[in-house]
Structure formats: structure tokens, C-alpha cells
Design a protein around this motif. Structure first.
Motif, PDB file in Angstrom:
ATOM      1  N   GLY A 261       0.746  -2.269  -5.297  1.00 13.90           N
ATOM      2  CA  GLY A 261       1.112  -2.253  -3.888  1.00 13.90           C
ATOM      3  C   GLY A 261      -0.051  -2.307  -2.931  1.00 13.90           C
ATOM      4  O   GLY A 261       0.131  -2.527  -1.726  1.00 13.90           O
ATOM      5  N   THR A 262      -1.272  -2.083  -3.437  1.00 15.25           N
ATOM      6  CA  THR A 262      -2.449  -2.252  -2.589  1.00 15.25           C
ATOM      7  C   THR A 262      -2.780  -3.743  -2.496  1.00 15.25           C
ATOM      8  O   THR A 262      -2.150  -4.576  -3.150  1.00 15.25           O
ATOM      9  CB  THR A 262      -3.656  -1.486  -3.151  1.00 15.25           C
ATOM     10  OG1 THR A 262      -3.984  -2.017  -4.445  1.00 15.25           O
ATOM     11  CG2 THR A 262      -3.339  -0.005  -3.259  1.00 15.25           C
TER      12      THR A 262
ATOM     13  N   ILE B  22      -7.450  -3.068   0.890  1.00 18.77           N
ATOM     14  CA  ILE B  22      -6.464  -2.672   1.892  1.00 18.77           C
ATOM     15  C   ILE B  22      -5.426  -1.782   1.211  1.00 18.77           C
ATOM     16  O   ILE B  22      -4.776  -2.205   0.243  1.00 18.77           O
ATOM     17  CB  ILE B  22      -5.775  -3.895   2.535  1.00 18.77           C
ATOM     18  CG1 ILE B  22      -6.829  -4.826   3.149  1.00 18.77           C
ATOM     19  CG2 ILE B  22      -4.769  -3.453   3.587  1.00 18.77           C
ATOM     20  CD1 ILE B  22      -6.260  -6.129   3.667  1.00 18.77           C
ATOM     21  N   SER B  23      -5.272  -0.576   1.698  1.00 21.13           N
ATOM     22  CA  SER B  23      -4.315   0.355   1.110  1.00 21.13           C
ATOM     23  C   SER B  23      -2.889  -0.020   1.492  1.00 21.13           C
ATOM     24  O   SER B  23      -2.664  -0.827   2.397  1.00 21.13           O
ATOM     25  CB  SER B  23      -4.623   1.781   1.574  1.00 21.13           C
ATOM     26  OG  SER B  23      -4.367   1.906   2.965  1.00 21.13           O
ATOM     27  N   LYS B  24      -1.897   0.620   0.822  1.00 21.87           N
ATOM     28  CA  LYS B  24      -0.487   0.316   1.093  1.00 21.87           C
ATOM     29  C   LYS B  24      -0.144   0.574   2.553  1.00 21.87           C
ATOM     30  O   LYS B  24       0.607  -0.189   3.175  1.00 21.87           O
ATOM     31  CB  LYS B  24       0.410   1.182   0.202  1.00 21.87           C
ATOM     32  CG  LYS B  24       0.277   0.936  -1.287  1.00 21.87           C
ATOM     33  CD  LYS B  24       1.199   1.882  -2.046  1.00 21.87           C
ATOM     34  CE  LYS B  24       1.029   1.723  -3.556  1.00 21.87           C
ATOM     35  NZ  LYS B  24       1.909   2.673  -4.298  1.00 21.87           N
ATOM     36  N   ASP B  25      -0.679   1.650   3.114  1.00 21.52           N
ATOM     37  CA  ASP B  25      -0.335   2.032   4.489  1.00 21.52           C
ATOM     38  C   ASP B  25      -0.906   1.078   5.534  1.00 21.52           C
ATOM     39  O   ASP B  25      -0.475   1.107   6.692  1.00 21.52           O
ATOM     40  CB  ASP B  25      -0.849   3.453   4.770  1.00 21.52           C
ATOM     41  CG  ASP B  25      -0.199   4.493   3.873  1.00 21.52           C
ATOM     42  OD1 ASP B  25       0.927   4.226   3.399  1.00 21.52           O
ATOM     43  OD2 ASP B  25      -0.827   5.538   3.643  1.00 21.52           O
ATOM     44  N   HIS B  26      -1.858   0.284   5.137  1.00 23.95           N
ATOM     45  CA  HIS B  26      -2.536  -0.578   6.107  1.00 23.95           C
ATOM     46  C   HIS B  26      -2.167  -2.055   5.980  1.00 23.95           C
ATOM     47  O   HIS B  26      -2.773  -2.906   6.632  1.00 23.95           O
ATOM     48  CB  HIS B  26      -4.053  -0.414   5.978  1.00 23.95           C
ATOM     49  CG  HIS B  26      -4.537   0.916   6.430  1.00 23.95           C
ATOM     50  ND1 HIS B  26      -5.696   1.503   5.948  1.00 23.95           N
ATOM     51  CD2 HIS B  26      -4.019   1.807   7.326  1.00 23.95           C
ATOM     52  CE1 HIS B  26      -5.872   2.671   6.531  1.00 23.95           C
ATOM     53  NE2 HIS B  26      -4.864   2.875   7.370  1.00 23.95           N
ATOM     54  N   ILE B  27      -1.166  -2.378   5.125  1.00 24.23           N
ATOM     55  CA  ILE B  27      -0.755  -3.779   4.950  1.00 24.23           C
ATOM     56  C   ILE B  27       0.199  -4.219   6.050  1.00 24.23           C
ATOM     57  O   ILE B  27       0.283  -5.396   6.385  1.00 24.23           O
ATOM     58  CB  ILE B  27      -0.092  -3.976   3.563  1.00 24.23           C
ATOM     59  CG1 ILE B  27      -1.130  -3.753   2.463  1.00 24.23           C
ATOM     60  CG2 ILE B  27       0.506  -5.369   3.433  1.00 24.23           C
ATOM     61  CD1 ILE B  27      -0.572  -3.883   1.057  1.00 24.23           C
TER      62      ILE B  27
ATOM     63  N   VAL C 282      -4.836  -4.289   8.228  1.00 17.30           N
ATOM     64  CA  VAL C 282      -4.242  -5.503   8.792  1.00 17.30           C
ATOM     65  C   VAL C 282      -3.837  -5.229  10.238  1.00 17.30           C
ATOM     66  O   VAL C 282      -3.123  -4.264  10.525  1.00 17.30           O
ATOM     67  CB  VAL C 282      -3.009  -5.960   7.977  1.00 17.30           C
ATOM     68  CG1 VAL C 282      -2.306  -7.123   8.680  1.00 17.30           C
ATOM     69  CG2 VAL C 282      -3.422  -6.369   6.570  1.00 17.30           C
ATOM     70  N   THR C 283      -4.317  -6.069  11.147  1.00 14.21           N
ATOM     71  CA  THR C 283      -3.965  -5.917  12.565  1.00 14.21           C
ATOM     72  C   THR C 283      -3.011  -6.995  13.052  1.00 14.21           C
ATOM     73  O   THR C 283      -2.309  -6.806  14.034  1.00 14.21           O
ATOM     74  CB  THR C 283      -5.236  -5.962  13.434  1.00 14.21           C
ATOM     75  OG1 THR C 283      -5.938  -7.185  13.172  1.00 14.21           O
ATOM     76  CG2 THR C 283      -6.139  -4.779  13.125  1.00 14.21           C
ATOM     77  N   GLU C 284      -3.003  -8.147  12.358  1.00 13.93           N
ATOM     78  CA  GLU C 284      -2.128  -9.237  12.811  1.00 13.93           C
ATOM     79  C   GLU C 284      -1.823 -10.181  11.658  1.00 13.93           C
ATOM     80  O   GLU C 284      -2.711 -10.548  10.893  1.00 13.93           O
ATOM     81  CB  GLU C 284      -2.800 -10.016  13.952  1.00 13.93           C
ATOM     82  CG  GLU C 284      -1.932 -11.083  14.573  1.00 13.93           C
ATOM     83  CD  GLU C 284      -2.621 -11.817  15.711  1.00 13.93           C
ATOM     84  OE1 GLU C 284      -1.990 -12.691  16.326  1.00 13.93           O
ATOM     85  OE2 GLU C 284      -3.811 -11.514  15.972  1.00 13.93           O
ATOM     86  N   ARG C 285      -0.556 -10.511  11.516  1.00 12.50           N
ATOM     87  CA  ARG C 285      -0.142 -11.529  10.546  1.00 12.50           C
ATOM     88  C   ARG C 285      -0.083 -12.865  11.266  1.00 12.50           C
ATOM     89  O   ARG C 285       0.644 -13.030  12.241  1.00 12.50           O
ATOM     90  CB  ARG C 285       1.224 -11.195   9.953  1.00 12.50           C
ATOM     91  CG  ARG C 285       1.730 -12.241   8.962  1.00 12.50           C
ATOM     92  CD  ARG C 285       3.140 -11.893   8.473  1.00 12.50           C
ATOM     93  NE  ARG C 285       3.640 -12.911   7.556  1.00 12.50           N
ATOM     94  CZ  ARG C 285       4.273 -14.016   7.933  1.00 12.50           C
ATOM     95  NH1 ARG C 285       4.479 -14.244   9.237  1.00 12.50           N
ATOM     96  NH2 ARG C 285       4.693 -14.901   7.044  1.00 12.50           N
ATOM     97  N   LEU C 286      -0.889 -13.850  10.796  1.00  6.15           N
ATOM     98  CA  LEU C 286      -0.996 -15.140  11.481  1.00  6.15           C
ATOM     99  C   LEU C 286      -0.124 -16.214  10.855  1.00  6.15           C
ATOM    100  O   LEU C 286       0.005 -17.304  11.407  1.00  6.15           O
ATOM    101  CB  LEU C 286      -2.459 -15.602  11.490  1.00  6.15           C
ATOM    102  CG  LEU C 286      -3.434 -14.639  12.171  1.00  6.15           C
ATOM    103  CD1 LEU C 286      -4.860 -15.111  11.999  1.00  6.15           C
ATOM    104  CD2 LEU C 286      -3.096 -14.485  13.641  1.00  6.15           C
TER     105      LEU C 286
END
Length: 766
Positions: free
Chosen positions: A175-176, A193-198, A224-228
Motif C-alpha cells: 500500500g505504500t 510515499i506512505s499510505k497516508d500521503h498518497i 502527494v499534493t496533486e494528481r495530474l
């Protein structure tokens, strides 16, 4: 050392008189430095006729000795920096001062100088403060000969260091996730990137992340800040370049409100030219139309067989006034950026595709130039007019050409006799003057990506170069020259489009390549485009043509914008300014404002006393924006083609060697124009040395060689769409030869050298 030699030579015999001697010339240049040009020398020494030829010969001799160098029409001591430079802030010194380095620097002058960035004691409210990693425009101040002999004052912050990193998300079984960066320089450096930050991203998505922890002993992690989007979409691939280069692609609300509130221009202070059958001729997929043309025979009996050519350009200055939010945003963008699937415009759509676009059957404000050509195509006179026009036809290049070739359609049929045929007759006349002028004539076909309706690549084509293209190009050049002449005559400041002549170093390199194929570079006479055209004519239609065209291109300087004029070498013009595309280039908007001032339109014009220093800063800024756009466009094409070829691993392709380094060979494929790399470590069973003079890799034991320009067959072994990288395996055998002498360097660490091969920078006159 060269500076010391120049100073000693200047001091050795300088006198107070103004006789044209080597010592006096060096003394003058030492005193006036970067401010000195050839005209200044002519004026200072009061030269006439043959004495000017003597000065030119004397300057060439001094330059060949390395005591001075010519750049941008001015004479500098070697390694001297211009007064305004684009720089990257690379770190801080022991005192905490910011240190910057030039973005571009010729290595032949040694290491790039360190520039101390002078910061104001107190920043103005709302003004961004530069920091390490930022790109800035600096005004350079020479201090002396110390370690940090230069200081720079920040004129403008061009780009802040990206706070985010772009990459492809790879979700693991637990899940990471890890991030695979899109930047070629960051390949192999992954972030955890940890699970909480995806967040809402999924495997294979293009995402922007913020780095949370990055240290020598800590595992690099990010959020993750933005999915493009998904990388399976071509639109996402162009977004990679937009984000990677920091291209401003979203207009601020204040800019959009200004654009939406704009109202159509009126007839106030304009001439009514709506009955003149002007037409636009553009690419079939063009959405903005900023130039229209018309021609007719000159009815003046004193100008037999002459023509009147009219070029009308969208009056963008009527809507974008200096100091407004629209103007500030246009300057930041500098130009429109064109990707295969989208355009990042300089101006909002309300202006670029509506009010400013010269659509047919609608009234549009324009700035027009009417030029009188004689029977030999020479411009006798011209005049500028602020008009209201109405386009009588929106034509594509292919459509106009078909009509001239005898295949008119419903649109071009009625326009053929009254509009198109007079245009072509005027162009045939203009060609005579062009051929006599002899601009640089390179034969380098440009490829175009054709997309399917779903946005995927259908094929890669080489569009045919039509007379319709050349017609519009030649009339635009004539209009640009007329604009520069008018502003100079009126004493108006302006931004020139300039292109310096090739440096002596590049000419020597060109001579070495030509010698390797049995050709000689003429060593006498003035350096003119005609010299290169003669070389190109000798190899036209031969196997060496691609090589020589490529090498001639690389020998050229890079065209740019400048507030000082040093001519356009490639076009062989003494003065030239961009005037014909104000919808997509900020430089043209400045020229329009200057022309409007000459016509008495002060409200929309440029102040006649506009500081040249301010224009120099604008010129440097938009030149940087132009290079940024070119890099983004090029990288997007690389990624698209790598994506297109990703399912053809193992296939063989025909191509030519387009670059040679110690690390290996760059190969350009014939059908797609894609560039890929062949590591030196994979070439045959020999060790290969780099022969700089021949631009070749040569087998130390066998003498087998692979040379720049050679036709080769390669096999695709790896494609990385994210990075836009292709790796090939060489199938063709090299040229037969003799073993290298023992002194040649042997490549013993090819694997290390092939990690980050550097592609040769391509320059050319535009």
C-alpha cells in the motif's frame, strides 16, 4: 592571462593621437570595454573608405590572437560578461551572501564566474525574495580582479525553485508507494510515499509531490499534493513539460477580468480599409490569425513592373496597454508555447482567439504597413497606418497553394484572380531581392506529430515546404525590416531581433569537419551567409548533405532579443525587429507601441524617452522565456515519440548519427526524427576513443569508426516515455580504418560515462 596580455599590449605603445594603430585600438577598447563597437572605433579614429577595411583586418588579427572577442556586435576582453545576464542562484558563500552563475557560459573561457547577488536592505511589500535554486535576471557590476570580481543586482525573479517534484506513482503491494521522477537528471533517485500521503492517486498516475524529508541518512520521503492524470494520455505528457519548466499556464483572475471586460475597438483615429481584400494564410489548425496580406501592381509609371504589398497585423496594443494586469502577465509569459495537443497562450482566449484574431467577415483593428517594391523586389518606400480592416478570406497554406497550382475550391475560386495571383506575382518579384541578399539557406526538414481523435499519436510526418509558406515568410520579413527602419528614423527605442555571426572558435570547428570529408573552408573574405550557402550547395544531393547542414547549424549563434542592434547574420539584414506576431510574442507588442507613438497614438504607444536599460531588461527576460518554451516543446515531442515507440522494442530503424560524445552516439531516426543513444560500451568488441577533430568514435585496435552524419541501422532496446529517452543498439558496422596511435584516449569506464550523456545544444537563426 589574456586580459593581462591585452593590457600590456595596450600600454606598450599607446599614444594620444588618433592614428589607426594596433596599440591605439587596444587602448581604446581597454578604456571603453563592453561599450565599444565597430561604429565607435570608426567615429573615434575618423575613418573613411579604405581605412575602414584596414580596421576590420586589424580587429580580425587581434581577435584571432585571443586578446579580444566579438559578441553582440561589441568587443570584449575574453570572458567579459554583458551588463544584463540570466543567472541561477547556486548557493551561499561563507558570509551568507547568495552566489549566482550564468545560465549559459562558454567553457573555452574557463569556469563560469561566481557572482555575488547584492540584495536590497529592505524588500518592497509583496516583492518575491530570491533564494538558492531560483533563476534571476541580474544587472552585472564589474568590481575588479578578486575571487568574486562581479556583483549582480536582481532586476527580476524569473522562476522560483520548484517546491514540488513531478513523477510517476508506483504503488507497492503493502500500500505504500514510490515516485519515479520525470526529470532525466533525477533518474534513479526515488522518493518514498506512505499510505497516508498518497491521497486519491493510483498506480501509474502523474503526480506532483512535496518533499518531506531528504537527508544523507534518512530515507527520502514525500507527500502527494496533486494528481495530474494518467500518463496514457498525451495531454498529461504535455503537462509534464508545463510543470517541469514552470510555464505559467493559468491566468490570474485579474487578467481574465480585464480580458473579458475589453470592448471591440472603434473607428476613432483609424483609416477605413475594410474594402481592401486582405486575406490570412496560416496553418490549417491555426486558431489565432494575427497577419493578413494583399498585393497589387503599382500604377505609378515611374515604377514599371513594381508592386504595392500590404501587411496588416492585429492591433493588440489597442487592448493590452502598458502597466495593466494583461501587460504584466504577457511579459511574464513572453510568448505562446505550442505543444502537439495544446497551446499555452500569451494572452487570454478572449483576445487571442477573438478580439485580436483577424477573423473573416468581421471588423478588426490592425496596424498595417504599405510597401512599394520595384521590378527587382527592392523596397523603395513604406508607410505605416492604423486601420480598421475586414479579412476577405481565411486560407490554409495548402489551400492557397492548390489554388495557384490550378485546383481552386469554393473558397479560393473567387479569390484567385483578384487576390491570390497578384500576391504570387509580387512574391516572384520579392524573391529577386531575397536571392541577391542571400540569407542563410539550411535544408533541415521539420517533423510534425499527427494525433488521432483520441489524442494518441497517429503518425509523424514531414510537411511539404510550399511556395505559400515562403511567400508569407518573405512578406513578414519585409514588414519587420520596415518596422525597425521606421523606429530608428524616428529616434524611438525598440527591441531588435538580433543574430550574431559565428565565433572564430566555431568556424575553426566547422573547418575541421569539412576537412575530414575533403572540403576546405575559405579563409579569406568577409564572413557572410553566402559563404555557408556555397558550402551547402557543394554537398546538396550527396550523402554528406545531412552532416554539413547539421554542422553549419551548430556553428551558428543563437538568435535573441536586444535593445542594442548588431544585425541579423542569418537573414543578412542590418536591422530587424519582430512586428508581425503581437498575439504570441511580447517583443512584437513593444514594437507596435513604438510605431503607434510615431503615428501620434500616445495613449497606446511607447514613451519616446523610454529608458533603454528597461528595454534591455525586457529583451533579456523574453529571450529567456523563448528558450524556456523551446525546451518545453522539444522535451514534449521527445516524450510523445518515446511513448509512441514504447511497444516496438526489438524493432530496427534507419537513421543518422546526429551527435558524438566520449560516452557514445546520438542517433536520429529517419522516419520519426526521434533521438536515441547508443552507449560506447555496446559498440563492437573494441575500445572506442573520441576523435574530436573528426567528430567520431574510433576503435583503438581496429580503426573502425562511427562519424557524425553517418547513415546507420539501429535496434531499439529501451524506451522511457517518462523521461523521453530511447536507447539503441548499433546494427551497422562502422567505417573501416587504421588503428589509432597510442596517444589517443581509450574509454575505460563507458558505463559510468553513459549515465547522463549531454546532447549538443542546437542554435540557429530565427
Amino acid at each position: 592571462m589574456k586580459k593581462q596580455r591585452a593590457a600590456e599590449a595596450a600600454q606598450g605603445g599607446a599614444t594620444d593621437d588618433r592614428s589607426l594603430t594596433r596599440e591605439n585600438v587596444l587602448a581604446f577598447l581597454a578604456e571603453h570595454g563592453a561599450e565599444a563597437g565597430k561604429r565607435d572605433l570608426v567615429k573615434h579614429f575618423r575613418l573613411k573608405g579604405a581605412e575602414r577595411i584596414k580596421l576590420k583586418r586589424l580587429l580580425k588579427e587581434i581577435e584571432s590572437e585571443g586578446l579580444i572577442e566579438k559578441r553582440r556586435g561589441r568587443f570584449h576582453q575574453p570572458g567579459h560578461m554583458p551588463s544584463v545576464m540570466l543567472c541561477d542562484i547556486t548557493g551561499r558563500d561563507e558570509d551568507g551572501e547568495l552566489i549566482a552563475e550564468p545560465v549559459e557560459w562558454d567553457e573555452e573561457h574557463g569556469e563560469a564566474p561566481r557572482i555575488v547577488v547584492a540584495m536590497p536592505a529592505k524588500a518592497r511589500p509583496g516583492e518575491p525574495v530570491p533564494g538558492v535554486g531560483d533563476r534571476v535576471l541580474l544587472r552585472i557590476d564589474d568590481k575588479g580582479e578578486g575571487e568574486d570580481s562581479h556583483t549582480g543586482r536582481v532586476i527580476r525573479l524569473i522562476a522560483k525553485k520548484p517546491r514540488q517534484t513531478l513523477g510517476i506513482l508506483r504503488v507497492m503491494q503493502d500500500g505504500t508507494a514510490r515516485l519515479v521522477p520525470v526529470d532525466k537528471k533525477a533518474q534513479g533517485r526515488e522518493l518514498f510515499i506512505s499510505k497516508d500521503h498518497i491521497r486519491n492517486a493510483t498506480d501509474g498516475d502523474l503526480v506532483a509531490v512535496t518533499v518531506l524529508r531528504e537527508g544523507r541518512f534518512a530515507r527520502p520521503s514525500a507527500r502527494v499534493t496533486e494528481r495530474l492524470g494518467s500518463l496514457t494520455s498525451e495531454r498529461t505528457i504535455s503537462m509534464v513539460a508545463i510543470h517541469a519548466h514552470g510555464l505559467p499556464h493559468i491566468f490570474p483572475d485579474t487578467v481574465l477580468k480585464e480580458a473579458e471586460s475589453a470592448t471591440p475597438a472603434t473607428m476613432r483615429d483609424r483609416e477605413d480599409w475594410r474594402d481592401l481584400p486582405l486575406v490570412t494564410i496560416d496553418p490549417a489548425d491555426a486558431k489565432d490569425h494575427d497577419d493578413a496580406v494583399h498585393a497589387r501592381p503599382d500604377d505609378d509609371p515611374k515604377n514599371k513592373d513594381g508592386h504595392i504589398v500590404t501587411v496588416a497585423i492585429a492591433d493588440v496594443a489597442a487592448y493590452v496597454r502598458a502597466g495593466t494586469a494583461l501587460d504584466r502577465e504577457a511579459l511574464i509569459r513572453g510568448n505562446s508555447v505550442y505543444f502537439p495537443d495544446r497551446v499555452v497562450p500569451m494572452l487570454p482566449e478572449r483576445l487571442s482567439n477573438d478580439l485580436c484574431s483577424l477573423r473573416p467577415d468581421g471588423d478588426r483593428p490592425a496596424l498595417a504597413v504599405r510597401m512599394t517594391l520595384d521590378a527587382h523586389g527592392r523596397k523603395l518606400r513604406h508607410s505605416f497606418h492604423r486601420i480598421m480592416m475586414r479579412s476577405h478570406g481565411k486560407l490554409a497554406y495548402e489551400q492557397a497553394q492548390s489554388a495557384i497550382d490550378g485546383r481552386p475550391d469554393e473558397t479560393t475560386g473567387p479569390l484567385l484572380a483578384p487576390v491570390l495571383q497578384p500576391l504570387w506575382r509580387a512574391y516572384e518579384t520579392a524573391k529577386k531581392a531575397r536571392d541577391q541578399r542571400q540569407p542563410l539557406d539550411l535544408d533541415l526538414p521539420e517533423r510534425k506529430l499527427v494525433l488521432k481523435k483520441d489524442g494518441t499519436i497517429d503518425r509523424v510526418i514531414v510537411p511539404q515546404r510550399l511556395e505559400a509558406h515562403r511567400l508569407i515568410e518573405e512578406f513578414m520579413i519585409l514588414a519587420n525590416v520596415a518596422a525597425a527602419e521606421t523606429l530608428e528614423r524616428a529616434g524611438m527605442p525598440l527591441i531588435y531581433r538580433v543574430h550574431d555571426e559565428p565565433s572564430l572558435e566555431k568556424m575553426r570547428a566547422l573547418g575541421e569537419v569539412l576537412a575530414s570529408i575533403g572540403m576546405k573552408l575559405p579563409r579569406t573574405g568577409a564572413l557572410k551567409p553566402e559563404l555557408f550557402n556555397d558550402i551547402l550547395a557543394q554537398v546538396k544531393g550527396t550523402g554528406n548533405a545531412p552532416l554539413v547542414n547539421e554542422i553549419v547549424l551548430r556553428s551558428q549563434a543563437q538568435a535573441e532579443y536586444a535593445a542594442e542592434n548588431y544585425g541579423h547574420f542569418g537573414l543578412n539584414l542590418r536591422r530587424y525587429a519582430h512586428f508581425t506576431s503581437p498575439i504570441r510574442r511580447y517583443a512584437d507588442l513593444i514594437v507596435h507601441r513604438g510605431l503607434l507613438t510615431t503615428l501620434g497614438a500616445r495613449e497606446d504607444g511607447l514613451p519616446k524617452d523610454a529608458p533603454r536599460a528597461q528595454l534591455a531588461e525586457i529583451a533579456a527576460s523574453i529571450s529567456a522565456a523563448e528558450r524556456r518554451a523551446a525546451a518545453a516543446e522539444r522535451e514534449t515531442v521527445d516524450r510523445l515519440i518515446a511513448h509512441f515507440l514504447a511497444d516496438r522494442i526489438g524493432a530496427t530503424f534507419e537513421g543518422r548519427i546526429g551527435g558524438v560524445t566520449r560516452a557514445g552516439l546520438f542517433v536520429k531516426l529517419d522516419d520519426t526524427g526521434a533521438d536515441g543513444f547508443v552507449p560506447a560500451s555496446t559498440l563492437g568488441a573494441d575500445f572506442y576513443a573520441y576523435d574530436e577533430q573528426r567528430h567520431a568514435l574510433v576503435g583503438r585496435r581496429t580503426g573502425e569508426s562511427y562519424r557524425l552524419g553517418d547513415a546507420v541501422t539501429v535496434k531499439l532496446v529501451e524506451a522511457q516515455p517518462v523521461a523521453g529517452a530511447l536507447r539503441f543498439e548499433m546494427i551497422s558496422e562502422g567505417r573501416r580504418g587504421v588503428a589509432l596511435p597510442a596517444g589517443k584516449k581509450r574509454i575505460t569506464s563507458a558505463k559510468a560515462e553513459t549515465r547522463r550523456p549531454q546532447r549538443a545544444r542546437r542554435h540557429g537563426p530565427t
